[in-house]
Design an enzyme around this catalytic site. Sequence first.
Site, PDB file in Angstrom:
ATOM      1  CD  GLU A  35       0.792 -15.151   3.130  1.00 27.21           C
ATOM      2  OE1 GLU A  35       0.119 -14.314   3.734  1.00 27.21           O
ATOM      3  OE2 GLU A  35       0.300 -15.887   2.233  1.00 27.21           O
ATOM      4  CD  GLU A 209     -23.063  -2.995 -11.747  1.00 25.54           C
ATOM      5  OE1 GLU A 209     -21.857  -3.258 -11.616  1.00 25.54           O
ATOM      6  OE2 GLU A 209     -23.917  -3.296 -10.880  1.00 25.54           O
ATOM      7  CB  ALA A 275     -14.574  -7.538 -11.244  1.00 30.37           C
ATOM      8  NE  ARG A 278     -10.460  -9.617  -2.852  1.00 25.26           N
ATOM      9  CZ  ARG A 278      -9.644 -10.530  -3.383  1.00 25.26           C
ATOM     10  NH1 ARG A 278      -9.636 -10.730  -4.694  1.00 25.26           N
ATOM     11  NH2 ARG A 278      -8.819 -11.234  -2.632  1.00 25.26           N
ATOM     12  CB  ALA A 325      -4.769  -2.074   1.652  1.00 25.49           C
ATOM     13  CG  HIS A 449      -1.930  29.694  -7.286  1.00 32.66           C
ATOM     14  ND1 HIS A 449      -3.169  29.347  -7.803  1.00 32.66           N
ATOM     15  CD2 HIS A 449      -1.274  30.360  -8.276  1.00 32.66           C
ATOM     16  CE1 HIS A 449      -3.270  29.813  -9.042  1.00 32.66           C
ATOM     17  NE2 HIS A 449      -2.129  30.417  -9.358  1.00 32.66           N
TER      18      HIS A 449
HETATM   19  P1  FAD Z   1      -5.008 -10.145   2.260  1.00 35.98           P
HETATM   20  O1  FAD Z   1      -4.266  -8.998   1.731  1.00 35.98           O
HETATM   21  O2  FAD Z   1      -6.000 -10.820   1.451  1.00 35.98           O
HETATM   22  O3  FAD Z   1      -3.992 -11.112   2.919  1.00 35.98           O
HETATM   23  C1  FAD Z   1      -4.347 -12.330   3.466  1.00 35.98           C
HETATM   24  C2  FAD Z   1      -3.152 -13.255   3.417  1.00 35.98           C
HETATM   25  O4  FAD Z   1      -3.452 -14.403   4.184  1.00 35.98           O
HETATM   26  C3  FAD Z   1      -2.827 -13.769   2.025  1.00 35.98           C
HETATM   27  O5  FAD Z   1      -1.472 -13.496   1.726  1.00 35.98           O
HETATM   28  C4  FAD Z   1      -3.080 -15.269   2.090  1.00 35.98           C
HETATM   29  O6  FAD Z   1      -2.172 -16.024   1.316  1.00 35.98           O
HETATM   30  C5  FAD Z   1      -2.893 -15.532   3.565  1.00 35.98           C
HETATM   31  N1  FAD Z   1      -3.614 -16.699   4.071  1.00 35.98           N
HETATM   32  C6  FAD Z   1      -4.941 -16.960   3.952  1.00 35.98           C
HETATM   33  N2  FAD Z   1      -5.254 -18.096   4.590  1.00 35.98           N
HETATM   34  C7  FAD Z   1      -4.109 -18.558   5.126  1.00 35.98           C
HETATM   35  C8  FAD Z   1      -3.783 -19.711   5.898  1.00 35.98           C
HETATM   36  N3  FAD Z   1      -4.704 -20.616   6.254  1.00 35.98           N
HETATM   37  N4  FAD Z   1      -2.490 -19.897   6.252  1.00 35.98           N
HETATM   38  C9  FAD Z   1      -1.535 -18.998   5.884  1.00 35.98           C
HETATM   39  N5  FAD Z   1      -1.790 -17.903   5.166  1.00 35.98           N
HETATM   40  C10 FAD Z   1      -3.061 -17.682   4.799  1.00 35.98           C
HETATM   41  N6  FAD Z   1      -7.521  -1.873  -1.324  1.00 35.98           N
HETATM   42  C11 FAD Z   1      -7.169  -0.576  -1.186  1.00 35.98           C
HETATM   43  O7  FAD Z   1      -7.229  -0.053  -0.066  1.00 35.98           O
HETATM   44  N7  FAD Z   1      -6.720   0.167  -2.246  1.00 35.98           N
HETATM   45  C12 FAD Z   1      -6.625  -0.358  -3.494  1.00 35.98           C
HETATM   46  O8  FAD Z   1      -6.227   0.331  -4.433  1.00 35.98           O
HETATM   47  C13 FAD Z   1      -7.010  -1.715  -3.685  1.00 35.98           C
HETATM   48  N8  FAD Z   1      -6.924  -2.283  -4.896  1.00 35.98           N
HETATM   49  C14 FAD Z   1      -7.253  -3.604  -5.037  1.00 35.98           C
HETATM   50  C15 FAD Z   1      -7.161  -4.164  -6.307  1.00 35.98           C
HETATM   51  C16 FAD Z   1      -7.490  -5.493  -6.483  1.00 35.98           C
HETATM   52  C17 FAD Z   1      -7.370  -6.102  -7.860  1.00 35.98           C
HETATM   53  C18 FAD Z   1      -7.898  -6.277  -5.376  1.00 35.98           C
HETATM   54  C19 FAD Z   1      -8.224  -7.735  -5.557  1.00 35.98           C
HETATM   55  C20 FAD Z   1      -8.007  -5.741  -4.120  1.00 35.98           C
HETATM   56  C21 FAD Z   1      -7.688  -4.370  -3.938  1.00 35.98           C
HETATM   57  N9  FAD Z   1      -7.794  -3.764  -2.688  1.00 35.98           N
HETATM   58  C22 FAD Z   1      -7.464  -2.443  -2.551  1.00 35.98           C
HETATM   59  C23 FAD Z   1      -8.254  -4.505  -1.506  1.00 35.98           C
HETATM   60  C24 FAD Z   1      -7.044  -4.930  -0.641  1.00 35.98           C
HETATM   61  O9  FAD Z   1      -6.178  -5.730  -1.422  1.00 35.98           O
HETATM   62  C25 FAD Z   1      -7.524  -5.701   0.568  1.00 35.98           C
HETATM   63  O10 FAD Z   1      -8.472  -4.932   1.281  1.00 35.98           O
HETATM   64  C26 FAD Z   1      -6.370  -6.029   1.506  1.00 35.98           C
HETATM   65  O11 FAD Z   1      -5.380  -6.780   0.838  1.00 35.98           O
HETATM   66  C27 FAD Z   1      -6.871  -6.804   2.725  1.00 35.98           C
HETATM   67  O12 FAD Z   1      -5.806  -7.120   3.557  1.00 35.98           O
HETATM   68  P2  FAD Z   1      -5.866  -8.393   4.537  1.00 35.98           P
HETATM   69  O13 FAD Z   1      -4.602  -8.333   5.315  1.00 35.98           O
HETATM   70  O14 FAD Z   1      -7.140  -8.411   5.247  1.00 35.98           O
HETATM   71  O15 FAD Z   1      -5.882  -9.645   3.587  1.00 35.98           O
HETATM   72  P1  NAD Z   2     -17.375  -4.241  -5.962  1.00 33.71           P
HETATM   73  O1  NAD Z   2     -18.274  -4.592  -4.854  1.00 33.71           O
HETATM   74  O2  NAD Z   2     -16.640  -2.961  -5.951  1.00 33.71           O
HETATM   75  O3  NAD Z   2     -18.218  -4.238  -7.323  1.00 33.71           O
HETATM   76  C1  NAD Z   2     -18.927  -5.345  -7.767  1.00 33.71           C
HETATM   77  C2  NAD Z   2     -19.925  -4.884  -8.814  1.00 33.71           C
HETATM   78  O4  NAD Z   2     -20.461  -6.029  -9.437  1.00 33.71           O
HETATM   79  C3  NAD Z   2     -21.091  -4.088  -8.234  1.00 33.71           C
HETATM   80  O5  NAD Z   2     -21.279  -2.916  -8.999  1.00 33.71           O
HETATM   81  C4  NAD Z   2     -22.275  -5.042  -8.359  1.00 33.71           C
HETATM   82  O6  NAD Z   2     -23.499  -4.378  -8.562  1.00 33.71           O
HETATM   83  C5  NAD Z   2     -21.871  -5.850  -9.585  1.00 33.71           C
HETATM   84  N1  NAD Z   2     -22.446  -7.198  -9.656  1.00 33.71           N
HETATM   85  C6  NAD Z   2     -22.598  -8.101  -8.667  1.00 33.71           C
HETATM   86  N2  NAD Z   2     -23.107  -9.256  -9.162  1.00 33.71           N
HETATM   87  C7  NAD Z   2     -23.263  -9.069 -10.493  1.00 33.71           C
HETATM   88  C8  NAD Z   2     -23.728  -9.895 -11.557  1.00 33.71           C
HETATM   89  N3  NAD Z   2     -24.111 -11.153 -11.348  1.00 33.71           N
HETATM   90  N4  NAD Z   2     -23.759  -9.372 -12.810  1.00 33.71           N
HETATM   91  C9  NAD Z   2     -23.355  -8.091 -13.049  1.00 33.71           C
HETATM   92  N5  NAD Z   2     -22.905  -7.283 -12.071  1.00 33.71           N
HETATM   93  C10 NAD Z   2     -22.848  -7.762 -10.821  1.00 33.71           C
HETATM   94  O7  NAD Z   2     -16.393  -5.506  -6.120  1.00 33.71           O
HETATM   95  P2  NAD Z   2     -15.028  -5.695  -6.907  1.00 33.71           P
HETATM   96  O8  NAD Z   2     -14.887  -4.690  -7.993  1.00 33.71           O
HETATM   97  O9  NAD Z   2     -14.957  -7.148  -7.243  1.00 33.71           O
HETATM   98  O10 NAD Z   2     -13.949  -5.377  -5.798  1.00 33.71           O
HETATM   99  C11 NAD Z   2     -13.933  -6.153  -4.596  1.00 33.71           C
HETATM  100  C12 NAD Z   2     -13.436  -5.338  -3.442  1.00 33.71           C
HETATM  101  O11 NAD Z   2     -12.036  -5.128  -3.563  1.00 33.71           O
HETATM  102  C13 NAD Z   2     -14.031  -3.935  -3.374  1.00 33.71           C
HETATM  103  O12 NAD Z   2     -15.271  -3.905  -2.737  1.00 33.71           O
HETATM  104  C14 NAD Z   2     -12.996  -3.213  -2.579  1.00 33.71           C
HETATM  105  O13 NAD Z   2     -13.225  -3.450  -1.218  1.00 33.71           O
HETATM  106  C15 NAD Z   2     -11.697  -3.877  -3.009  1.00 33.71           C
HETATM  107  N6  NAD Z   2     -11.011  -3.044  -4.035  1.00 33.71           N
HETATM  108  C16 NAD Z   2     -10.665  -1.780  -3.712  1.00 33.71           C
HETATM  109  C17 NAD Z   2     -10.031  -0.994  -4.642  1.00 33.71           C
HETATM  110  C18 NAD Z   2      -9.641   0.408  -4.262  1.00 33.71           C
HETATM  111  O14 NAD Z   2      -9.658   0.710  -3.084  1.00 33.71           O
HETATM  112  N7  NAD Z   2      -9.276   1.251  -5.206  1.00 33.71           N
HETATM  113  C19 NAD Z   2      -9.748  -1.477  -5.902  1.00 33.71           C
HETATM  114  C20 NAD Z   2     -10.126  -2.777  -6.212  1.00 33.71           C
HETATM  115  C21 NAD Z   2     -10.751  -3.556  -5.252  1.00 33.71           C
END
Ligand code: FAD
Ligand code: NAD
Length: 470
Positions: A35, A209, A275, A278, A325, A449
Amino acid sequence: METLNTTLLIIGGGPGGYVAGIRAGQLGVQTILVEGAQPGGTCLNIGCIPSKALIHAADEFCKARSYAAETSPLGITGSDPRIDLDRTVAWKDGIVKKLTGGVGALLKKNGVKLVNGWATILDGKTVEVTPEGSSEPTVRIRCEHMLLASGSVPVELPFMPFGGQVISSTEALSPDGVPERLVVVGAGYIGLELGTAYRKLGAQVTVVEAADRILPAYDADLVKPVASALARLGVELRLATSVLGMDDSDGQTRVRIRDASGVESLLDADRVLVAVGRKPATVGWGLENLMLDMDGRAIKVDNQCRTSMRNVWAIGDLAGEPMLAHRAMAQGEMVADIVSGKRRHFEPAAIPAVCFTDPEIVVVGMSPLDADKAGVEVITANFPFSANGRAMTIESTDGFVRVVARKSDHRIVGWQAVGGAVSELAAGFTQSIELGAQLEDIAGTIHAHPTLGEAVQEAALRALGHALHI
Ligand code: FAD
Ligand code: NAD
């Protein structure tokens, strides 16, 4: 350079990678996890957990402000609430530290060797690891199985790169202050979860949006209560609007936008949160050396998370949608099982998705529209929270639970809900689908309930034509 040999090498310690590590350790598979940043990945450090902490803090502050404004129907009043954002961020960081420390401890307890540094792939059996801040690799690792779990990174708009006033969710989760005016680009998960939180913290928030509605991935009825709540909060929505670029010629940052009728305008902004999605983290660590088959931007995998190269596996965000996640964790656990010799496939009946807006949204399995597209004849029924006692007592009556069941045998194929605290219904929804429940099973189960769960039972009863409380 030190050389290490192992059975399983995991690249990335996010939910996918660290769960794979723990499970492999439990099964006695010799495992090294590399990591580059902190264990816990995006989710624990800069994603799920810190965002939910900030959302909670913003909710509490907003509530306190409603007491001060004497607008709470509960009869609670108070005066002059303030927020010390440094303390809020320190509290959030404390939670992150506890959880990431816990991940490190669990890996250690299960005999997984954690190597800190960035892995670069040389071939399907070999990586080199360069510690953060160093230019030279210090460790070479050879393995039998390589598990790729590098996660994802935010998509950047080419005409509005991250930096300065333009931030991603990572910076938004460690604010040094509340901007007066925040422009959010993208009304998806991140844009709406964090946009709502910032509004509750006191920022003027405008969400731009491209699609003609918020959360375009969900059906229109489901997002209506969220849209109404955003309007009540004073979040401005600019839908069907494109972002064209930035203008800060006179020192004031402005976002240039164009609406559906082609009219261009400028939005003043102190911060711009981009946003717009991703993308899998595929660049910069030698992945291209493996020449793996791709599925768009993601690594192509089969239903065991095998890539096109033997004994090279990919999970989580790197392996594409849904980028959640819990899906990454489930895949990680499965790959560890397979590497240890067990027979497993990744074929969940449903993967829940929760959007932590206010109100929250839960989606599991098929929506009525999905069923229609798939040619499945279904019965659907809604039960509104306006008829649920518990919802009234927590001041959250705007929303509903919807069930979708096959017409032929009443087997439940989907659940959707929108409302306060409905995220906690996700487990029951998913269990019912995974266990193959029929409407009669849910309708005939005694639900406590007063709870929101009663709306789940009532939705099933309603689908059968005999709801009791509506
Ligand atoms: P990551 O969690 O992205 O982990 C990848 C790891 O690999 C990182 O720590 C990185 O440093 C490491 N890495 C990468 N390349 C290398 C390398 N070459 N060598 C060593 N280490 C490396 N999902 C939900 O289900 N519920 C939520 O509420 C939710 N909220 C979110 C809110 C935000 C703001 C964001 C950005 C994402 C959210 N997600 C949520 C999405 C969730 O975070 C991801 O789906 C999840 O973390 C993916 O897990 P992963 O193990 O695939 O990758
Ligand atoms: P998202 O795909 O949820 O939403 C992106 C939004 O941006 C869409 O509505 C899209 O139509 C809009 N968009 C795209 N290009 C645009 C542009 N040029 N101008 C205006 N609008 C535009 O992506 P996100 O919010 O960045 O989140 C990324 C991913 O992270 C999610 O898809 C999800 O997998 C994960 N995530 C999950 C949670 C959760 O589970 N609660 C929370 C945060 C993030």
